[in-house]
Design a protein around this motif. Sequence first.
Motif, short mmCIF file in Angstrom:
data_model
loop_
_atom_site.label_atom_id
_atom_site.label_comp_id
_atom_site.label_asym_id
_atom_site.label_seq_id
_atom_site.Cartn_x
_atom_site.Cartn_y
_atom_site.Cartn_z
N CYS A 153 0.84 -1.21 0.00
CA CYS A 153 0.00 0.00 0.00
C CYS A 153 0.87 1.26 0.00
O CYS A 153 0.57 2.22 -0.71
N ARG A 154 1.94 1.23 0.78
CA ARG A 154 2.87 2.37 0.80
C ARG A 154 3.45 2.62 -0.59
O ARG A 154 3.56 3.76 -1.03
N LYS A 155 3.82 1.53 -1.28
CA LYS A 155 4.37 1.65 -2.63
C LYS A 155 3.37 2.30 -3.58
O LYS A 155 3.76 2.97 -4.54
N LYS B 270 -1.83 6.48 2.02
CA LYS B 270 -1.36 6.98 3.32
C LYS B 270 -2.19 6.47 4.49
O LYS B 270 -1.72 6.41 5.62
N ARG B 271 -3.43 6.11 4.19
CA ARG B 271 -4.37 5.68 5.22
C ARG B 271 -5.18 4.53 4.66
O ARG B 271 -5.86 4.67 3.65
N VAL B 272 -5.08 3.36 5.31
CA VAL B 272 -5.68 2.13 4.79
C VAL B 272 -6.93 1.78 5.61
O VAL B 272 -6.88 1.74 6.83
N LEU B 273 -8.02 1.53 4.89
CA LEU B 273 -9.24 1.06 5.54
C LEU B 273 -9.30 -0.46 5.41
O LEU B 273 -9.12 -1.01 4.32
N MET B 274 -9.52 -1.12 6.55
CA MET B 274 -9.77 -2.56 6.55
C MET B 274 -11.08 -2.82 7.28
O MET B 274 -11.34 -2.23 8.32
N ARG C 50 -15.18 -1.24 10.86
CA ARG C 50 -14.34 -0.44 9.95
C ARG C 50 -13.15 0.11 10.72
O ARG C 50 -13.32 0.89 11.65
N TYR C 51 -11.96 -0.30 10.31
CA TYR C 51 -10.72 0.10 10.97
C TYR C 51 -9.85 0.90 9.99
O TYR C 51 -9.75 0.56 8.82
N TRP C 52 -9.15 1.92 10.52
CA TRP C 52 -8.18 2.67 9.74
C TRP C 52 -6.78 2.40 10.27
O TRP C 52 -6.57 2.32 11.48
N ILE C 53 -5.85 2.28 9.34
CA ILE C 53 -4.43 2.10 9.68
C ILE C 53 -3.65 3.23 9.02
O ILE C 53 -3.70 3.38 7.79
N GLU C 54 -2.98 4.03 9.83
CA GLU C 54 -2.15 5.12 9.31
C GLU C 54 -0.79 4.55 8.88
O GLU C 54 -0.17 3.78 9.62
N LEU C 55 -0.37 4.91 7.68
CA LEU C 55 0.93 4.41 7.19
C LEU C 55 1.99 5.50 7.29
O LEU C 55 1.75 6.65 7.21
#
Length: 172
Positions: A124-126, A130-134, A167-172
């Motif tokens: 995802c970073r590649k 910047k912010r991933v929803l899972m 719904r979860y967010w992950i900050e990269l």
Amino acid sequence: MNIKLIKMSYEYKDQLIEMIDEWKKDIEENHTNHSPYAIFKNDPDDFEYYIDNLNDKGNGNKVPSSTFFCLDNDRNRLVGAVNIRHYLNDNLLLTGGHIGDGIRPSERRKGYGSAMISLALDECRKLGIKRVLMCCSKNNIGSKKTIINNGGILENEVFNKGEIVLRYWIEL
């Protein structure tokens, strides 16, 4: 744990078919469906077509996506798969998220899920995300733990198609 994400190739054809067969049997017998849709949308018996159509290019209602398979290097065994959506449409924003993932039934509860998602977040970073929803079903404890282990912060719960989706967010 010595794993990596790979793109599907003829080298792994037999392993793929074995993994999909195991997953289908689990779905039929246990009425579960903890697997990324992308690996089931086409028939792997026509392997060239399967490979050519594994990733969505973003036509119609589909967003571009990339599908990877998780390989345990030490055992040379496919243990799971992950599908990364490059951006979100309204439907994915509500209950789909950026990443769809699954670990084959015989390899669950061994830590592969958390490790695979960590590698997927690198992908995802590649892509510049910047912010991933899972998202996951509220009663899917394994997915919930995997998301939290990778920094997922619960935003909310939504009701969709008869189930509660987290719904979860992950900050990269």
